[in-house]
Every structure is written in structure tokens, then in C-alpha cells.
Write a protein that holds these residues in place. Structure first.
Motif, short mmCIF file in Angstrom:
data_model
loop_
_atom_site.label_atom_id
_atom_site.label_comp_id
_atom_site.label_asym_id
_atom_site.label_seq_id
_atom_site.Cartn_x
_atom_site.Cartn_y
_atom_site.Cartn_z
N GLN A 170 2.87 -7.32 9.70
CA GLN A 170 1.53 -8.09 9.31
C GLN A 170 0.61 -7.74 10.26
O GLN A 170 0.50 -7.07 11.11
CB GLN A 170 2.60 -9.31 9.82
CG GLN A 170 3.05 -9.46 11.27
CD GLN A 170 3.92 -9.76 11.92
OE1 GLN A 170 5.12 -10.06 11.32
NE2 GLN A 170 3.31 -11.74 11.69
N PRO A 171 -0.40 -8.35 10.21
CA PRO A 171 -1.41 -7.76 10.81
C PRO A 171 -1.35 -8.47 12.28
O PRO A 171 -0.82 -9.29 12.34
CB PRO A 171 -2.89 -8.17 10.48
CG PRO A 171 -1.98 -9.76 9.15
CD PRO A 171 -1.23 -8.91 9.52
N LYS A 172 -1.28 -7.83 13.06
CA LYS A 172 -1.78 -8.40 14.47
C LYS A 172 -2.69 -9.48 14.80
O LYS A 172 -4.33 -8.99 14.01
CB LYS A 172 -2.23 -7.04 15.71
CG LYS A 172 -1.12 -5.87 15.71
CD LYS A 172 -1.35 -5.36 16.52
CE LYS A 172 -0.15 -4.47 16.77
NZ LYS A 172 -0.62 -3.49 18.35
N TYR A 173 -1.98 -10.66 15.14
CA TYR A 173 -3.43 -11.92 14.95
C TYR A 173 -4.37 -11.76 16.22
O TYR A 173 -5.40 -12.37 15.36
CB TYR A 173 -2.12 -12.98 14.97
CG TYR A 173 -2.77 -14.79 14.64
CD1 TYR A 173 -3.51 -15.22 14.25
CD2 TYR A 173 -3.29 -14.81 16.06
CE1 TYR A 173 -3.24 -16.49 13.85
CE2 TYR A 173 -3.98 -16.10 15.89
CZ TYR A 173 -4.43 -17.15 14.64
OH TYR A 173 -4.72 -18.28 14.91
N GLU A 174 -3.72 -11.35 16.99
CA GLU A 174 -4.77 -11.61 18.33
C GLU A 174 -6.19 -10.31 17.75
O GLU A 174 -7.29 -10.79 18.71
CB GLU A 174 -4.04 -11.35 19.83
CG GLU A 174 -3.86 -10.28 19.95
CD GLU A 174 -2.36 -9.29 18.92
OE1 GLU A 174 -1.80 -8.67 19.49
OE2 GLU A 174 -1.97 -10.77 18.59
N ASN A 175 -5.98 -10.16 16.96
CA ASN A 175 -7.04 -8.41 16.85
C ASN A 175 -7.50 -8.50 15.40
O ASN A 175 -7.45 -7.18 14.93
CB ASN A 175 -5.92 -7.22 16.90
CG ASN A 175 -6.21 -6.89 18.53
OD1 ASN A 175 -6.98 -7.17 19.44
ND2 ASN A 175 -4.77 -6.31 18.66
N LEU A 176 -7.42 -9.92 14.43
CA LEU A 176 -7.73 -9.71 12.92
C LEU A 176 -9.09 -9.67 12.61
O LEU A 176 -9.48 -8.71 12.04
CB LEU A 176 -7.56 -11.17 12.62
CG LEU A 176 -7.06 -11.24 11.30
CD1 LEU A 176 -5.92 -10.42 10.85
CD2 LEU A 176 -7.01 -12.63 10.78
N GLY A 177 -9.11 -10.18 14.25
CA GLY A 177 -10.75 -9.56 13.88
C GLY A 177 -11.13 -8.34 13.78
O GLY A 177 -12.56 -7.87 13.12
N ARG A 178 -10.67 -7.70 14.35
CA ARG A 178 -11.36 -6.40 15.24
C ARG A 178 -10.41 -5.51 13.78
O ARG A 178 -11.18 -4.19 13.19
CB ARG A 178 -10.49 -5.06 16.02
CG ARG A 178 -11.22 -6.19 17.13
CD ARG A 178 -10.66 -5.09 18.86
NE ARG A 178 -11.44 -5.84 20.33
CZ ARG A 178 -12.81 -5.08 19.80
NH1 ARG A 178 -12.93 -4.43 19.34
NH2 ARG A 178 -13.42 -5.84 21.77
N LEU A 179 -9.79 -5.72 13.11
CA LEU A 179 -9.02 -5.30 12.48
C LEU A 179 -9.70 -5.04 11.14
O LEU A 179 -10.25 -3.88 10.31
CB LEU A 179 -8.34 -5.64 11.95
CG LEU A 179 -6.79 -5.46 10.30
CD1 LEU A 179 -6.61 -4.11 10.34
CD2 LEU A 179 -5.66 -6.85 10.12
N HIS A 180 -10.86 -6.60 10.83
CA HIS A 180 -11.57 -7.00 9.64
C HIS A 180 -12.88 -6.08 10.08
O HIS A 180 -13.48 -5.43 9.29
CB HIS A 180 -12.07 -8.54 9.45
CG HIS A 180 -13.11 -8.57 8.74
ND1 HIS A 180 -12.34 -8.53 7.34
CD2 HIS A 180 -14.07 -8.76 7.89
CE1 HIS A 180 -13.60 -8.98 6.05
NE2 HIS A 180 -14.57 -8.61 7.57
N GLN A 181 -13.09 -5.68 11.28
CA GLN A 181 -14.60 -5.21 11.18
C GLN A 181 -14.28 -4.00 11.43
O GLN A 181 -15.07 -2.71 10.47
CB GLN A 181 -14.89 -5.59 13.22
CG GLN A 181 -15.95 -5.01 13.17
CD GLN A 181 -16.47 -5.68 15.03
OE1 GLN A 181 -16.07 -5.37 15.61
NE2 GLN A 181 -17.87 -6.21 14.56
#
Length: 271
Positions: free
Chosen positions: A98-109
Motif C-alpha cells: 500500500q502507498p505510505k499515507y503521509e507521503n502520498l503527495g510525494r509519491l504522486h509528484q
């Protein structure tokens, strides 16, 4: 009355415009999902704030929300890798992640919505090639399945942890060897099993023979000790005791007339 149409038309236009704006601004985040906000005029992807949680949200119509599934997911992968002796092995595996919730913005970026194809799957393939390359086909087929699974998990996790992906488990579902190698291994395992069974029977027979020998030796030792302890005096005393017990029988009249050749009393009469 003539002025109503002139007022009604702008009002209707405004209402329609508001409906369009609200429809463009309203975002609903479903269960197990989170949203990454992209501000068109505000610096792009928002990374310094937590992602949008479940429920209804209003955002500016010129901004955009990218919705990600943040609950645990599963991805399957079928790989062809080489063993330590260069034979091609097929491994069927799946990953729980699962994606790390707190770093979802960085994952997308940094990784985009294709992070599974761009990061996770290549990491699994790389770890599988590295791990399987350390084992022989025999080990892959039998004793080392759990160890291989754990090692692939650890090596994959070390890669994706820094890529904002949380890896929960790697499951090796099947290991397929070339048919000739598999048959050879199966025949070898059957021969080893037959050899183990023969050795077990041999050891069992040896233990039974040893038990019987020890039992016989014990009886012989006991008889020897008993024979050595039975002197003539002891035998005579035992005979006297037995004679006296017999003389007490109510069915016999005892007359002691001297003694026999062995020094024991004689009993006469049987009335």
C-alpha cells in the motif's frame, strides 16, 4: 410584468453557473482512498499537508484531486530467473502493499499513479533475480522455499521503503523447474527416502539384537551368581525346611526314621 424576463434570465444563468462550479469543485473520497490536491495556480502538488481523507470536499474548480487507493492491495508477478548453476527457473509470486499515507503527495509528484509498474514490480524482479541466483534448483524445489520468500521480501522492502511504498508481504506461490530437472530431483528424493527407510530398518534390527543379547547375558549372569551361592550347607538347610513344612500336612502321618543319603530326614506313612 415586462421586467420579469430580464431579471429571470440572469438569475437562471447564475444558478446554472453555480451548479457547474459546485459540480466541478465537489470531490468525494471513497472508503480506503485518499486524495492528492493539485493547485493549478498554487505551486502544483500539495506535499506539505496530509492528503484529503474520506468523505466530501470542496476545492477550487481550477484545481484537481488525484484519488489513490491507500488500503492494502495485491499485485501478481510471474518471473523467469536463473539459479546458481545457470538454469532458468519460473517463479510465481504476489506482493501485498500500500502507498505510505503521509507521503502520498510525494509519491504522486515523484512516481505518479503508475508507481506499481515503475517502482514496485521492477524491485520485486530485481530482488528475485538476486536471491534465486544464490540457490541450486534442488534447494528451490524443496528445502529453501520459505528462506527464498523471506529474502525476496527483505530485499524488495529495502528498495521500496525509500520510494514511499509500504511492502507488507511477499508470497512465492509456485516454483517451476525445467521438466528434466524436476524429474531428476524427484527421483533423487525417492532414492534418498528409500535409503533412509532401509537405514531405519537396519538400525531397528541391530537394536533388537542388542536387546536380546543383553537380556540373555543378564539371565546367564543371574544363573551363575545363583549357582555360586548355593553351597551344600544351604541346600541341606533348604531341604530340612521343606521337609518340616511337609510334615505339618494334616493328610500325612510323619515318622522320622533316621536320615537319607543326603542327610535329610525321611517321612514315612501317608494315612
Amino acid at each position: 410584468m415586462d421586467r420579469l424576463p430580464k431579471i429571470a434570465l440572469p438569475a437562471v444563468f447564475i444558478i446554472i453557473l453555480l451548479i457547474i462550479l459546485i459540480s466541478k469543485s465537489a470531490v468525494t473520497i471513497g472508503s480506503g482512498e485518499a486524495g492528492v490536491l493539485y493547485k493549478t495556480f498554487g505551486g502544483g502538488v500539495v506535499t506539505e499537508k496530509p492528503p484529503l481523507g474520506e468523505g466530501f470536499h470542496l476545492v477550487a474548480p481550477w484545481n484537481k484531486v488525484y484519488v489513490y487507493e491507500v488500503r492494502q492491495q495485491e499485485v501478481f508477478e510471474q518471473m523467469k530467473v536463473l539459479s546458481s548453476n545457470g538454469l532458468e527457473i519460473q517463479i510465481d509470486a504476489s506482493a501485498w502493499f500500500q502507498p505510505k499515507y503521509e507521503n502520498l503527495g510525494r509519491l504522486h509528484q515523484e512516481k505518479s499513479e503508475q508507481y506499481k509498474e515503475r517502482i514496485l514490480l521492477p524491485a520485486i524482479r530485481s530482488a528475485a533475480r538476486s536471491v534465486v541466483g544464490r540457490y541450486t534448483p534442488e534447494q528451490l524445489y524443496s528445502s529453501k522455499r520459505d528462506a527464498i520468500q523471506n529474502e525476496i521480501f527483505e530485499e524488495t522492502k529495502a528498495i521500496v521503503d525509500e520510494q514511499y511504498i509500504q511492502l507488507n508481504e511477499i508470497l512465492v506461490r509456485d516454483v517451476t523447474l525445467p521438466p528434466t530437472i524436476r524429474e531428476s530431483i524427484e527421483n533423487k528424493l525417492k532414492q534418498e527416502q528409500a535409503s533412509l527407510e532401509y537405514e531405519f530398518k537396519l538400525v531397528t534390527a541391530q537394536k533388537e539384537a542388542e536387546r536380546q543379547r543383553i537380556e540373555a547375558q543378564g539371565k546367564a549372569d543371574a544363573n551363575r551368581i545363583l549357582s555360586a551361592s548355593l553351597t551344600d550347607k544351604i541346600l541341606q538347610d533348604k531341604g530340612i525346611e521343606a521337609t518340616l513344612e511337609l510334615s505339618k500336612s494334616p493328610n500325612a502321618k510323619v515318622v522320622v526314621v533316621g536320615s537319607g543319603d543326603d542327610g535329610l530326614p525321611l517321612i514315612l506313612g501317608n494315612n
